[in-house]
Every structure is written in C-alpha cells, then in structure tokens.
Design an enzyme around this catalytic site. Structure first.
Site, PDB file in Angstrom:
ATOM      1  N   VAL A  62       0.835  -1.203   0.000  1.00 17.45           N
ATOM      2  CA  VAL A  62       0.000   0.000   0.000  1.00 17.45           C
ATOM      3  C   VAL A  62       0.868   1.251   0.000  1.00 17.45           C
ATOM      4  CG1 VAL A  62      -1.752   1.301   1.267  1.00 17.45           C
ATOM      5  CG2 VAL A  62      -1.904  -1.192   1.117  1.00 17.45           C
ATOM      6  N   TYR A  63       1.926   1.228   0.797  1.00 20.85           N
ATOM      7  CA  TYR A  63       2.859   2.365   0.825  1.00 20.85           C
ATOM      8  C   TYR A  63       3.462   2.582  -0.570  1.00 20.85           C
ATOM      9  CZ  TYR A  63       6.835   5.281   2.234  1.00 20.85           C
ATOM     10  OH  TYR A  63       7.758   6.288   2.348  1.00 20.85           O
TER      11      TYR A  63
END
Length: 268
Positions: free
Chosen positions: A154-155
């Site tokens: 996600v990062y």
C-alpha cells in the site's frame, strides 16, 4: 528557486526531515515559514526552537487526510500569511505489513495522506503560483515509488501515485510555459524513526541532515527527479533491460531490497 524572502509551506513539519527542512528554509532567508503538522506539541516545539533563526513562523494543526481541514487551513494561510512560493509536500505514513493483513481503514488512510493530500494541497496553492508565474513544488515520494517491495504494497502504491502525478504536473507546467518547478524526490529509507527495524544489506540508511540538504538543493536547482542513493535512471534502466525474474533476483539476492521490511517496527 531561491528561498530568500520567500514564503515556504512544509507539511509534516513537526518532526523528521520536515522539521530539518523548516530550519534550513529559515537559514536560507525565507521571509515566512508555514508549518503544517497534525501534532500541536511538535509544532510548538519547532516554533520555539526556530524563533531566533530568522523569518516569521506560522504554525497550523492540520490533518492532511481531511479535505475540509486542508481547504480551511489553506484559506487561512492565504489570508493570514500570503501566497505560498515554495510548497514542500512532506507528510506521510507507513503501515508495514502484508497486503492481506491491512484493514480498509489503513488502506484509506495511507492513500489519503501519502497520495491524495499532496494533490489537494497543491491544488489549493498552485493557482496562486500560476497567477504570479512563479513557484516551486517539491513532492517527497520514496524509492518505493520505483521499486516494489514485500510488506510495503500500500505504501509503494501510494508513492507510485505521487511519482506519476508529480512528474505529470511538471510536464503540464512546462507545456503551459509557467515558471513553476516541480521536483519529485525518491529517497531510500531515512533514519528518522519512521522506518525503525528496517535492515539494508548494501544500500545505506540515509541520514536526515544530509538528505534534507540534498532536497533543499534540488529545489534550488529546480531538479526534476531525485532518487537517493541510487539514481532513478539506473533503477528504470535496470527494470527496462532485465527480465522481471532477473530484476527480482538482483533486488533480492544482491541488494537485499525484498527483505528490508522483515523486522520493521516503525515509529511508536
């Protein structure tokens, strides 16, 4: 873009490289320094520490994931300070876990802070820069915006969005012949506490002071893309030349990138 006599706004300015870049902006002679952070105590501490460095300091408690708050505080900046000359989109968070372990709220928060906030904040101040045909926008992305990594899905997705959006914005300003620079910064892990527990096999964990200075210089030189410590062109060239399996092997067994997050703890 010269910092002297300019109005500089930095998000995530209460700690880490945001706070260091705030100090460096004052040392470079900025007239107005606008600090945004969600932590009021950190803002108050920074303002007290920098009181004798020079320039006027304005602090605003802002949750950059809240669009209404961003719009309200941006209007306050325009009213109580003046038009922003240099915008440094620095605020960010990281959730280090496998994708299936994320909650929906964690995904939403990561994207809102790491990607959407940069766009919304820039949209608030870019029209003023266009009107005066002058300005600088610096977006702090990550080397994770170039290289995928386990336990950073996600990062990495949020930072890939920043790289694509930021560089597109740069091209738009060029196409419109506007004297507004857009710099996209893609650093490796920085030793600020945000990535506590990360281990690197070959590449050095970046030191905050030196990294902040390189970013400031990039803004002054109107650099388009800056990756640290490996240059972005080397990464993209390697990805273009090598088959995916070969690139993965190099990242895993030579650089050890894919194992960096195994013992990740993050900032408490």
């Amino acid at each position: 873009m010269n910092f002297k006599d300019k109005t500089v706004l930095i998000t995530g300015a209460g700690s880490g490289i945001g706070k260091i870049m705030a100090r460096k902006s004052l040392e470079r002679g900025c007239a107005n320094l606008v600090l945004w952070d969600i932590n009021e105590i950190s803002l108050a501490t920074a303002q007290q520490e920098f009181a004798t460095v020079g320039g006027r300091i304005f602090t605003f408690k802002v949750d950059v994931s809240n669009l209404d708050e961003v719009k309200m505080q941006a209007q306050r900046v325009r009213t109580e300070v003046e038009a922003v000359d240099i915008l440094i989109n620095n605020a960010g968070i990281v959730v280090g876990k496998y994708f299936h372990e994320h909650t929906h709220d964690e995904i939403h928060k990561s994207m809102a802070i790491n990607s959407e906030a940069l766009m919304h904040i820039t949209l608030e101040f870019l029209p003023g820069m266009i009107a005066q045909n002058s300005g600088a926008i610096c977006n702090i992305a990550s080397s994770a915006g170039l290289i995928a990594n386990p336990k950073m899905s996600v990062y990495a997705g949020s930072k890939w969005a920043v790289v694509g959006w930021g560089d597109s914005l740069r091209l738009e300003m060029q196409q419109l012949k506007k004297n507004i620079s857009v710099s996209t910064i893609m650093p490796f892990f920085i030793n600020t506490g945000m990535f506590d527990g990360v281990k690197s096999k070959i590449l050095p964990i970046l030191e905050p002071e030196k990294t902040s200075e390189k970013i400031m210089t990039a803004i002054e030189n109107e650099s388009k893309l800056l990756a640290m410590p490996m240059p972005y062109w080397f990464i993209r060239l390697s990805q273009g030349i090598l088959p995916v399996s070969a690139f993965d092997w190099v990242m895993q067994h030579v650089f050890g990138i894919y194992d960096t997050m195994k013992d990740f703890r993050g900032r408490k």
